[in-house]
Design an enzyme around this catalytic site. Structure first.
Site, PDB file in Angstrom:
ATOM      1  N   CYS A  17     -22.476  -7.015 -44.571  1.00 16.64           N
ATOM      2  CA  CYS A  17     -22.141  -5.805 -45.333  1.00 16.64           C
ATOM      3  C   CYS A  17     -21.228  -4.905 -44.499  1.00 16.64           C
ATOM      4  O   CYS A  17     -20.194  -4.419 -44.972  1.00 16.64           O
ATOM      5  CB  CYS A  17     -23.404  -5.028 -45.696  1.00 16.64           C
ATOM      6  N   ASP A 465     -13.090  13.176  -7.302  1.00 17.71           N
ATOM      7  CA  ASP A 465     -12.299  14.319  -6.884  1.00 17.71           C
ATOM      8  C   ASP A 465     -13.146  15.120  -5.902  1.00 17.71           C
ATOM      9  O   ASP A 465     -14.374  15.045  -5.912  1.00 17.71           O
ATOM     10  CB  ASP A 465     -11.935  15.163  -8.103  1.00 17.71           C
TER      11      ASP A 465
END
Length: 775
Positions: A17, A465
């Site tokens: 489906c 970072d």
């Protein structure tokens, strides 16, 4: 500009489906992407409004045989989740009622069928299955003693009564299977409902013929057996499985429900000089809201009066409360502590942080993991292949079996249809994604989709970072040094400097002003302020000429910085930044500032490395500063002094080497690298641009959440693969057994009733395995 819409789709029951709706939407002109979710029963579509409309998208879905309606009005994610919870609860209650009715009817049909089985067994004792022989030899005598009238009733009376009971069950409890199968047939498609409808329908037709014209079978030396109890029990077991599946689906959305439940329904708002309780929907931006001790905060806003501590664990995953005073921000859904607060509402309704989190989680659960594509490809041909295999099974049995070939072939063919389970394939991926993203939210990690979840589980390199990620990203004053001349005291130096910095936009200015406030020093006023980019600033404070900045700034103003040289050398060796201060043309002192390393950084990095991940520190800062930070937190690889484009190039280089890279950052300059990485992870305190570019957001400023996110993703990918393996292996093993592959060696021929029970449990197994992620 592309638009997005989420359309509820009703009637989907299996991977076939889902795949059919997916293909129809992707073929629609103007659709950029479509993600159809069997678990959530909706389709999330990104489309070009100039090329298509929501109405055309709805029409495309309906053309596949499923019901769909475009949302009439925009609702908040919280209201949408509440409606979804109500719908899921209703679905579970209805399925449970139907399952109980069908089971009771099946029990009655089983008892009622025993006299018919006894009659058939006496006439064809050498051809009956061991199960029927056991019923005849053990159960039938007990029932004969308990219910004598049942065995005295004519065969046709019993058969017609069972037919009426079967039709009742099919017309009410099993009606949706046949309605959906008919719709699929009208659209030249097939799905799980088709298998159920064909299997039980064939058994019904066979039984009706045996009931109405039994002579057809008797003339061919066949027993006019009926399968009414099998039809009813097949429907009953499938409904039991559906009900258990619906209940398990509700459990997968526990985190979403918990978040939606955090929203208070009433807020106490200042109106016409009085505090009034109003519905949360009536609160507007800039309203003044009173939060009493122990209450849940109803809206996002800024504190304008009062002090308290707030439990923000729903947002960050951290249990420790956070102090709040005037000027601080609070978030709706968090819990106020012992003090009363007055808050100016800044974000309400669909714009609130809580609504945004729920919306982000819903979007994540609507997305599709790449592993889903395998299930989609198989489901596209699965149902037609099963129907073909069922026909072949009947033909082989009917042409080769020596005893009751037609009945055995018919039973095996029905078992093949019933045992096949495409729904498990449709649930394998989305259930795991739903549970994992919900669990992540509980830990303060918002993962933006199934694709992000899968990629995070494959990461082998984590790039960090420095500023705002490994460090706090908020400089603090670490020291104040006055010149040997002794012209000013430490307090004087801070007061003069803070007066100038209060007029500055420099990132270090706020730290110096905050230090003045922390020490409770006098607030001096600065005038004639002037700044020189890259050097510093000047101003007049209480009649004194004040110059602040670096050594080049002092030289620019013809001031000798040499008296501060020793202090500058000490600051440089400790990876700190210094602000030099001169008063009335003479170097007066310096203020050193540092960006402290997060206390959680080193343990989190150790966790990442223990998990087999390479950790890289990537920063635009000086190399000596970066090396110092890396040494302190245990990072061995450092890339320093790079601009944003350099960060992107470094990420790309790692990817070319074959690494799957996760980038963790928080600033605007990190956004390109976050987008370049396979997985971008934004710190919760970062900029909106960084959060937008990332694949996951950490709601707490703790690198430990990165380790949590990767660990959760790895476990989720493992569960997805287990689910897919089970869904495929179940069908590969079960279908041949149902067809009779074990019969020549063991005499085992699987009953259609047992096949239906196995099919129902296969879906429940997949959902249950996904629920393990909650632990």
């Amino acid at each position: 500009m592309p638009a997005s819409i989420t359309i509820p789709v009703r009637g989907m029951t299996c991977a076939a489906c889902q795949a059919r709706v997916q293909r129809a939407l992707q073929r629609e002109p103007g659709v950029d992407s479509a993600a159809v979710n069997l678990m959530l029963a909706n389709a999330a579509i990104r489309y070009d409004p100039a090329s298509t409309t929501p109405e055309r998208l709805v029409a495309a879905i309906r053309a596949t045989g499923y019901d769909a309606e475009a949302p009439l009005v925009a609702v908040s994610a919280l209201d949408e989740q509440a409606a979804r919870d109500t719908e899921q609860q209703h679905e579970f209650v209805v399925l449970r009622s139907k399952a109980i009715f069908a089971l009771v009817a099946g029990l009655i049909a089983m008892v009622g069928s025993v006299p018919l089985m006894v009659t058939a067994a006496n006439a064809h004792r050498t051809t009956i299955d061991p199960l029927m022989r056991a019923i005849m030899d053990r159960i039938a005598p007990a029932l004969r003693r308990a219910i004598p009238p049942l065995f005295a009733a004519p065969r046709q009376v019993i058969a017609w009564s069972l037919l009426a009971l079967t039709l009742t069950v099919m017309a009410w409890a099993g009606r949706h299977f046949y309605v959906r199968a008919w719709k699929a047939w009208q659209h030249r498609a097939a799905d799980m409902n088709t298998l159920i409808a064909v299997g039980t329908g064939a058994a019904l037709v066979y039984s009706v013929v045996a009931t109405v014209v039994p002579g057809v079978f008797i003339a061919r030396a066949l027993a006019p057996d009926v399968y009414y109890e099998a039809v009813i029990l097949i429907i009953a077991f499938i409904l039991v499985g559906n009900a258990l599946e619906a209940r398990a689906k509700r459990q997968t959305a526990t985190a979403l429900r918990a978040l939606a439940g955090l929203q208070p329904r009433v807020a106490r708002v200042m109106r016409d000089g009085a505090d009034l309780d109003v519905p949360i929907e009536a609160v507007r931006r800039d309203d003044e809201v009173l939060i009493r001790p122990g209450e849940r905060i109803p809206v996002d806003g800024g504190v304008i009066a009062g002090e308290s501590v707030v439990d923000e664990s729903m947002l960050t995953g951290e249990a420790l409360p956070v102090a709040k005073r005037v000027g601080d921000l609070v978030v709706g859904g968090t819990v106020n502590g012992t003090g009363a607060l007055r808050v100016r509402a800044t974000r309400v309704g669909a714009d609130s942080t809580l609504a945004a989190i729920v919306r982000l989680m819903r979007d994540a659960q609507n997305s599709r993991a790449p592993l889903q594509q395998l299930a989609d490809r198989i489901s596209a041909v699965f149902v037609p292949a099963i129907i073909g295999l069922s026909i072949v099974t009947f033909i082989v049995w009917a042409s080769t079996a020596h005893d009751a070939p037609v009945m055995r072939g018919f039973s095996a063919a029905v078992a093949v249809l019933i045992i096949a389970c495409p729904c498990a394939m449709g649930l394998a991926v989305p259930t795991a994604v739903m549970v994992a993203t919900g669990r992540g939210a509980e830990q303060g990690v918002l993962i933006k989709g199934g694709d992000s979840l899968q990629r995070a589980g494959e990461v082998d390199t984590v790039v960090l970072d420095k500023t705002g990620t490994v460090t706090e990203g908020a400089p603090i004053v670490s020291g104040v040094i006055v010149a040997a001349s002794g012209r000013v005291t430490v307090d004087d130096l801070l007061e003069f400097t803070a007066a100038v910095e209060s007029l500055s936009q420099h990132p270090l200015a706020a730290a110096i002003v905050a230090e003045r406030a922390r020490r409770g020093l006098a607030v001096r006023q600065a005038t004639h302020f002037s700044s020189t980019s890259g050097l510093g600033a000047t101003a007049s404070v209480d009649g004194h000429a004040v110059v602040i900045g670096n050594a080049a700034m002092l030289r620019h103003m013809s001031i000798d910085p040499e008296p501060l040289a020793a202090g500058l050398d000490g600051v440089a060796s400790q990876r700190e930044t210094s602000v030099l201060v001169a008063i009335d043309g003479v170097a007066a002192g310096l203020i050193s500032l540092a960006d402290p390393i997060r206390v959680t950084a080193a343990p989190a990095i150790a966790r990442l490395q223990a998990a087999g991940l390479d950790v890289v520190l990537l920063t635009g800062d000086r190399h000596d500063v970066a090396e110092s930070v890396a040494h302190e937190v245990g990072v061995r690889r450092v890339v320093a002094g790079v601009l944003p484009e350099g960060k992107v190039a470094e990420i790309a280089r790692l990817q070319r080497e074959g690494h799957v890279v996760a980038m963790v950052g928080d600033g605007i300059n990190d956004a390109p690298a976050l987008a370049q990485a396979d997985v971008g992870i934004a710190m919760g305190g970062g900029t909106a641009i960084a959060l937008e570019a990332a694949d996951a957001a950490l709601m707490r400023e703790d690198l430990g959440a990165v380790a949590d996110a990767i660990d959760l993703s790895r476990r989720a990918v493992r569960v997805i693969r287990q689910n897919l393996f089970w869904a495929f292996a179940y069908n590969v093993i079960a279908i041949p057994i149902a067809a009779g592959a074990l019969y020549p060696s063991t005499g085992l021929l699987l009953s259609p009733v047992l096949a239906s029970a196995a099919m129902a449990m296969s879906s429940v197994t997949v959902v249950g395995n996904s629920l393990r992620l909650k632990r």
